[in-house]
Design an enzyme around this catalytic site. Structure first.
Site, PDB file in Angstrom:
ATOM      1  N   HIS A 122       0.834  -1.204   0.000  1.00 35.17           N
ATOM      2  CA  HIS A 122       0.000   0.000   0.000  1.00 35.17           C
ATOM      3  C   HIS A 122       0.867   1.252   0.000  1.00 35.17           C
ATOM      4  O   HIS A 122       1.998   1.248   0.494  1.00 35.17           O
ATOM      5  CB  HIS A 122      -0.913   0.015   1.224  1.00 35.17           C
ATOM      6  CG  HIS A 122      -2.000  -1.008   1.177  1.00 35.17           C
ATOM      7  ND1 HIS A 122      -3.138  -0.910   1.935  1.00 35.17           N
ATOM      8  CD2 HIS A 122      -2.135  -2.156   0.464  1.00 35.17           C
ATOM      9  CE1 HIS A 122      -3.926  -1.946   1.695  1.00 35.17           C
ATOM     10  NE2 HIS A 122      -3.327  -2.716   0.813  1.00 35.17           N
ATOM     11  N   CYS A 140      -6.595   2.041   5.426  1.00 32.74           N
ATOM     12  CA  CYS A 140      -7.231   0.800   5.870  1.00 32.74           C
ATOM     13  C   CYS A 140      -6.703   0.454   7.264  1.00 32.74           C
ATOM     14  O   CYS A 140      -5.812   1.132   7.799  1.00 32.74           O
ATOM     15  CB  CYS A 140      -6.924  -0.326   4.891  1.00 32.74           C
ATOM     16  SG  CYS A 140      -5.187  -0.861   4.898  1.00 32.74           S
ATOM     17  N   CYS A 173      -2.824  -0.203   7.350  1.00 37.77           N
ATOM     18  CA  CYS A 173      -2.039   1.023   7.246  1.00 37.77           C
ATOM     19  C   CYS A 173      -2.208   1.899   8.481  1.00 37.77           C
ATOM     20  O   CYS A 173      -1.246   2.494   8.967  1.00 37.77           O
ATOM     21  CB  CYS A 173      -2.413   1.780   5.979  1.00 37.77           C
ATOM     22  SG  CYS A 173      -1.900   0.903   4.473  1.00 37.77           S
ATOM     23  N   GLU A 175       0.772   3.952   1.762  1.00 34.54           N
ATOM     24  CA  GLU A 175       1.214   4.409   3.079  1.00 34.54           C
ATOM     25  C   GLU A 175       2.407   3.605   3.578  1.00 34.54           C
ATOM     26  O   GLU A 175       3.360   4.175   4.134  1.00 34.54           O
ATOM     27  CB  GLU A 175       0.083   4.266   4.110  1.00 34.54           C
ATOM     28  CG  GLU A 175      -1.156   5.063   3.795  1.00 34.54           C
ATOM     29  CD  GLU A 175      -2.220   4.272   3.055  1.00 34.54           C
ATOM     30  OE1 GLU A 175      -3.410   4.506   3.312  1.00 34.54           O
ATOM     31  OE2 GLU A 175      -1.870   3.420   2.209  1.00 34.54           O
TER      32      GLU A 175
END
Length: 142
Positions: free
Chosen positions: A46, A76, A79, A48
């Site tokens: 991801h 999410c 993260c 992040e």
């Protein structure tokens, strides 16, 4: 947020879900990332996580106190947990994510009083541009 949006556009061009993130310390971008889940066959790829890894490497510390994260989509749960563990000061996000958001939409991980750190949250910054990139991506996929 403009740099995060640019990274999201890079993700879109690469066929990834268009999410971009940057870590900022004292006005300087010290970490950047966009989704690479598909390319890398990596569920942790991801934006992040990528930005946090770069910032931590640059600072030589897994904790990033005093740093802010700008991301085009509400983080999410995975993260958000990483942001708490990194001691990120403020999370600024664009579009809300009612299906998986962990900054208040579905879960509240970033400000959970049971955890040893809470992040300040500022949502809706660049929301329309962020949401449009996501709509464009999913329209192409269908």
């Amino acid at each position: 947020m403009n740099e995060a949006l640019s990274l999201a556009r890079d993700a879109l061009a690469a066929g990834e879900v268009p999410i971009g993130a940057v870590v900022v310390m004292d006005g300087e971008v010290i970490g950047r990332g966009h989704n690479t889940v598909i390319r890398d066959n990596d569920p942790t790829g991801h934006a992040e996580i990528k930005a946090l890894r770069m910032a931590a490497e640059r600072l030589g510390n897994y904790r990033l106190p005093g740093c802010d994260l700008y991301v085009t989509l509400e983080p999410c749960a995975m993260c958000a947990g990483a942001l708490v563990n990194a001691r990120i000061k403020t999370v600024v996000f664009g579009a809300s994510d009612p299906k998986a958001g962990a900054a208040g939409s579905l879960f509240q991980v970033l400000k959970n009083p049971l955890l040893n750190h809470q992040c300040a949250i500022l949502g809706g910054i660049g929301a329309e541009d962020s949401a449009q990139l996501l709509r464009d991506f999913f329209k192409m996929r269908r």
